[in-house]
Design a protein around this motif. Structure first.
Motif, PDB file in Angstrom:
ATOM      1  N   ARG A 129       0.825  -1.210   0.000  1.00 54.32           N
ATOM      2  CA  ARG A 129       0.000   0.000   0.000  1.00 54.32           C
ATOM      3  C   ARG A 129       0.861   1.262   0.000  1.00 54.32           C
ATOM      4  NH1 ARG A 129      -4.992  -1.139   4.288  1.00 54.32           N
ATOM      5  NH2 ARG A 129      -5.947  -2.873   3.144  1.00 54.32           N
ATOM      6  N   THR A 130       1.856   1.314   0.872  1.00 57.07           N
ATOM      7  CA  THR A 130       2.695   2.508   0.940  1.00 57.07           C
ATOM      8  C   THR A 130       3.603   2.614  -0.283  1.00 57.07           C
ATOM      9  OG1 THR A 130       4.404   1.356   2.242  1.00 57.07           O
ATOM     10  CG2 THR A 130       2.669   2.484   3.451  1.00 57.07           C
ATOM     11  N   MET A 131       4.056   1.483  -0.814  1.00 61.95           N
ATOM     12  CA  MET A 131       4.904   1.499  -2.005  1.00 61.95           C
ATOM     13  C   MET A 131       4.114   1.994  -3.222  1.00 61.95           C
ATOM     14  SD  MET A 131       6.882  -2.117  -1.235  1.00 61.95           S
ATOM     15  CE  MET A 131       8.036  -2.132  -2.611  1.00 61.95           C
ATOM     16  N   ILE A 132       2.880   1.551  -3.349  1.00 61.72           N
ATOM     17  CA  ILE A 132       2.037   2.012  -4.456  1.00 61.72           C
ATOM     18  C   ILE A 132       1.751   3.498  -4.318  1.00 61.72           C
ATOM     19  CG2 ILE A 132      -0.281   1.856  -5.445  1.00 61.72           C
ATOM     20  CD1 ILE A 132      -0.204  -1.160  -4.774  1.00 61.72           C
ATOM     21  N   ALA A 133       1.441   3.937  -3.083  1.00 65.01           N
ATOM     22  CA  ALA A 133       1.137   5.346  -2.848  1.00 65.01           C
ATOM     23  C   ALA A 133       2.330   6.236  -3.177  1.00 65.01           C
ATOM     24  CB  ALA A 133       0.710   5.550  -1.398  1.00 65.01           C
ATOM     25  N   ALA A 134       3.538   5.738  -2.909  1.00 66.04           N
ATOM     26  CA  ALA A 134       4.739   6.529  -3.185  1.00 66.04           C
ATOM     27  C   ALA A 134       5.004   6.648  -4.679  1.00 66.04           C
ATOM     28  CB  ALA A 134       5.949   5.917  -2.485  1.00 66.04           C
ATOM     29  N   GLY A 135       4.579   5.669  -5.449  1.00 65.51           N
ATOM     30  CA  GLY A 135       4.703   5.724  -6.900  1.00 65.51           C
ATOM     31  C   GLY A 135       6.115   5.596  -7.426  1.00 65.51           C
ATOM     32  N   ARG A 136       7.026   5.003  -6.643  1.00 67.66           N
ATOM     33  CA  ARG A 136       8.423   4.891  -7.072  1.00 67.66           C
ATOM     34  C   ARG A 136       8.828   3.447  -7.376  1.00 67.66           C
ATOM     35  NH1 ARG A 136       8.797   8.582  -2.753  1.00 67.66           N
ATOM     36  NH2 ARG A 136       9.503   6.929  -1.349  1.00 67.66           N
ATOM     37  N   GLY A 137       7.867   2.540  -7.376  1.00 71.20           N
ATOM     38  CA  GLY A 137       8.194   1.142  -7.616  1.00 71.20           C
ATOM     39  C   GLY A 137       8.900   0.535  -6.420  1.00 71.20           C
ATOM     40  N   GLY A 138       9.594  -0.574  -6.658  1.00 70.11           N
ATOM     41  CA  GLY A 138      10.322  -1.219  -5.572  1.00 70.11           C
ATOM     42  C   GLY A 138      10.441  -2.714  -5.789  1.00 70.11           C
ATOM     43  N   SER A 139      10.866  -3.395  -4.749  1.00 70.17           N
ATOM     44  CA  SER A 139      11.119  -4.829  -4.859  1.00 70.17           C
ATOM     45  C   SER A 139      10.835  -5.511  -3.533  1.00 70.17           C
ATOM     46  CB  SER A 139      12.580  -5.068  -5.268  1.00 70.17           C
ATOM     47  OG  SER A 139      12.862  -6.454  -5.346  1.00 70.17           O
ATOM     48  N   ILE A 140      10.210  -6.680  -3.613  1.00 67.61           N
ATOM     49  CA  ILE A 140       9.927  -7.516  -2.446  1.00 67.61           C
ATOM     50  C   ILE A 140      10.564  -8.878  -2.685  1.00 67.61           C
ATOM     51  CG2 ILE A 140       8.115  -8.646  -1.088  1.00 67.61           C
ATOM     52  CD1 ILE A 140       6.238  -6.331  -1.962  1.00 67.61           C
ATOM     53  N   VAL A 141      11.275  -9.377  -1.691  1.00 65.44           N
ATOM     54  CA  VAL A 141      11.892 -10.703  -1.781  1.00 65.44           C
ATOM     55  C   VAL A 141      11.411 -11.544  -0.610  1.00 65.44           C
ATOM     56  CG1 VAL A 141      14.020 -12.043  -1.848  1.00 65.44           C
ATOM     57  CG2 VAL A 141      13.936  -9.794  -2.953  1.00 65.44           C
ATOM     58  N   ASN A 142      10.817 -12.686  -0.919  1.00 63.79           N
ATOM     59  CA  ASN A 142      10.362 -13.623   0.097  1.00 63.79           C
ATOM     60  C   ASN A 142      11.393 -14.729   0.273  1.00 63.79           C
ATOM     61  OD1 ASN A 142       7.851 -12.305   0.427  1.00 63.79           O
ATOM     62  ND2 ASN A 142       7.067 -13.328  -1.402  1.00 63.79           N
ATOM     63  N   VAL A 143      11.722 -15.033   1.510  1.00 63.53           N
ATOM     64  CA  VAL A 143      12.680 -16.106   1.785  1.00 63.53           C
ATOM     65  C   VAL A 143      11.890 -17.388   1.999  1.00 63.53           C
ATOM     66  CG1 VAL A 143      14.556 -16.929   3.244  1.00 63.53           C
ATOM     67  CG2 VAL A 143      14.325 -14.477   2.759  1.00 63.53           C
ATOM     68  N   SER A 144      11.871 -18.218   0.973  1.00 66.22           N
ATOM     69  CA  SER A 144      11.143 -19.472   0.972  1.00 66.22           C
ATOM     70  C   SER A 144      12.105 -20.609   1.341  1.00 66.22           C
ATOM     71  CB  SER A 144      10.490 -19.684  -0.394  1.00 66.22           C
ATOM     72  OG  SER A 144       9.717 -20.850  -0.415  1.00 66.22           O
ATOM     73  N   SER A 145      12.011 -21.731   0.663  1.00 65.94           N
ATOM     74  CA  SER A 145      12.842 -22.887   1.016  1.00 65.94           C
ATOM     75  C   SER A 145      12.811 -23.912  -0.109  1.00 65.94           C
ATOM     76  CB  SER A 145      12.317 -23.539   2.293  1.00 65.94           C
ATOM     77  OG  SER A 145      12.936 -24.791   2.530  1.00 65.94           O
ATOM     78  N   GLN A 146      13.847 -24.740  -0.160  1.00 67.59           N
ATOM     79  CA  GLN A 146      13.815 -25.888  -1.065  1.00 67.59           C
ATOM     80  C   GLN A 146      12.664 -26.832  -0.699  1.00 67.59           C
ATOM     81  OE1 GLN A 146      17.530 -27.918  -0.531  1.00 67.59           O
ATOM     82  NE2 GLN A 146      17.013 -28.690   1.494  1.00 67.59           N
ATOM     83  N   ALA A 147      12.183 -26.750   0.549  1.00 62.77           N
ATOM     84  CA  ALA A 147      11.064 -27.595   0.983  1.00 62.77           C
ATOM     85  C   ALA A 147       9.767 -27.250   0.268  1.00 62.77           C
ATOM     86  CB  ALA A 147      10.873 -27.476   2.493  1.00 62.77           C
ATOM     87  N   ALA A 148       9.726 -26.079  -0.402  1.00 57.46           N
ATOM     88  CA  ALA A 148       8.565 -25.723  -1.208  1.00 57.46           C
ATOM     89  C   ALA A 148       8.628 -26.343  -2.592  1.00 57.46           C
ATOM     90  CB  ALA A 148       8.464 -24.206  -1.341  1.00 57.46           C
ATOM     91  N   VAL A 149       9.811 -26.816  -2.987  1.00 54.66           N
ATOM     92  CA  VAL A 149      10.043 -27.308  -4.341  1.00 54.66           C
ATOM     93  C   VAL A 149      10.058 -28.831  -4.385  1.00 54.66           C
ATOM     94  CG1 VAL A 149      11.625 -27.204  -6.317  1.00 54.66           C
ATOM     95  CG2 VAL A 149      11.392 -25.221  -4.802  1.00 54.66           C
TER      96      VAL A 149
END
Length: 245
Positions: A121-141
Motif C-alpha cells: 500500500r505505501t509502495m504504491i502510494a509513493a509511486g516509485r516502484g520497488g522490490s519484495i523478496v520472500n525467503v522461501s525454502s527448497q522444501a517448497a520445491v
C-alpha cells in the motif's frame, strides 16, 4: 559505470532480522547504502543486530494484523525482505501437532502475507516502484520427510510470490522468492546436523555442502537491486543443485 547494487536512500524492511539469515541480509544491505529497518518480535531480540550495524529497529508481531498495520501503514519503503521464519517440529505426518502446524503457517505464510499487504500500500502510494523478496525454502520445491507444516507454509509463500508479482507489476513493484537449502543455524542444527540426516542428504547435492548465511543474503540483495530490474515472479533455488536432481 552504473552501480546496480547501490541502495543509497532506499529504505528496506527486513523481517526476521534477529535471525541468522536476516542479520546477514541486514549487514549486506547496509554495506551497499540501504536505509535498513530491522524488524523482529521484540526490541531485545533485535538489539544485537541493531547495535552492531546501527540500523533502525522495528518490533512487532507479524502474525497480528493490527500490529503489522500499525508498524507499516506510515512507513515509506522501497524494498521488503520477508525473512522471518519458523521451522516447527520435524516428524512424521501421523504424529503432527496441529498447534505447531498453525504456528508455522502463522509466521511463514500469514505473516509474509500481512507484511506484503501493508507494505504494498505505501509502495504504491509513493509511486516509485520497488522490490519484495520472500525467503522461501527448497522444501517448497521438493518433498522433505517430516516437513509437512514447513513445506506447506513455504509452498504457500511461493504461490503468494507469483500472485503478488502479477498484481504489483503494473506499479513497477517486483516480487520474487529465494529458496535456500539448509543453512546450519541454531534452528536447523538439531535435525540437519545429525550424521544420519546430514550425510545422505549432502550425498544427493551436487555441491555437497550446506549454505552459509552470506550465500543467501547475496541473491536477496541482487533481486532487490536494479540489476534484477526485469525479474519478477521467480522462485530462485539457492540449494547447491539439490532440487535439480
Amino acid at each position: 559505470m552504473i552501480n546496480f547494487m547501490d541502495f543509497t536512500h532506499r529504505p528496506i524492511l527486513v523481517t526476521g532480522a534477529n535471525g541468522n539469515i536476516g542479520a546477514a541480509t541486514v549487514r549486506l544491505l547496509k554495506q551497499h547504502g540501504a536505509d535498513v529497518i530491522a524488524a523482529g518480535p521484540s526490541d531485545e531480540l533485535l538489539a544485537p543486530v541493531v547495535d552492531e550495524t546501527g540500523v533502525r529497529g522495528l518490533a512487532f508481531d507479524l502474525a497480528a494484523e493490527n500490529e503489522v498495520c500499525r508498524a507499516l501503514s506510515d512507513l515509506p519503503l522501497y524494498g521488503v525482505v520477508n525473512c522471518a521464519g519458523l521451522g516447527g517440529v520435524v516428524g512424521p505426518l501421523q504424529d503432527a501437532d496441529v498447534d505447531v502446524y498453525d504456528s508455522v503457517m502463522a509466521v511463514n505464510a500469514r505473516g509474509a502475507f500481512l507484511v506484503t499487504k501493508y507494505a504494498a500500500r505505501t509502495m504504491i502510494a509513493a509511486g516509485r516502484g520497488g522490490s519484495i523478496v520472500n525467503v522461501s525454502s527448497q522444501a517448497a520445491v521438493v518433498a522433505l520427510t517430516g516437513h509437512m507444516a514447513y513445506g506447506a507454509s513455504k509452498a504457500a509463500l511461493d504461490s503468494m510470490t507469483r500472485v503478488a508479482a502479477l498484481e504489483l507489476g503494473p506499479h513497477n513493484i517486483r516480487v520474487n522468492s529465494v529458496n535456500p537449502t539448509v543453512v546450519m543455524t541454531p534452528m536447523s542444527a538439531s535435525y540437519w546436523g545429525r550424521p544420519e540426516i546430514k550425510d545422505p542428504f549432502l550425498a544427493q547435492m551436487p555441491l555437497g555442502r550446506y549454505a552459509t548465511e552470506e550465500e543467501i543474503a547475496a541473491p536477496i540483495a541482487f533481486l532487490l537491486s536494479d540489476a534484477a530490474s526485469m525479474i519478477t515472479g521467480v522462485t530462485l533455488p539457492i540449494d547447491g543443485g539439490y532440487t535439480a536432481r
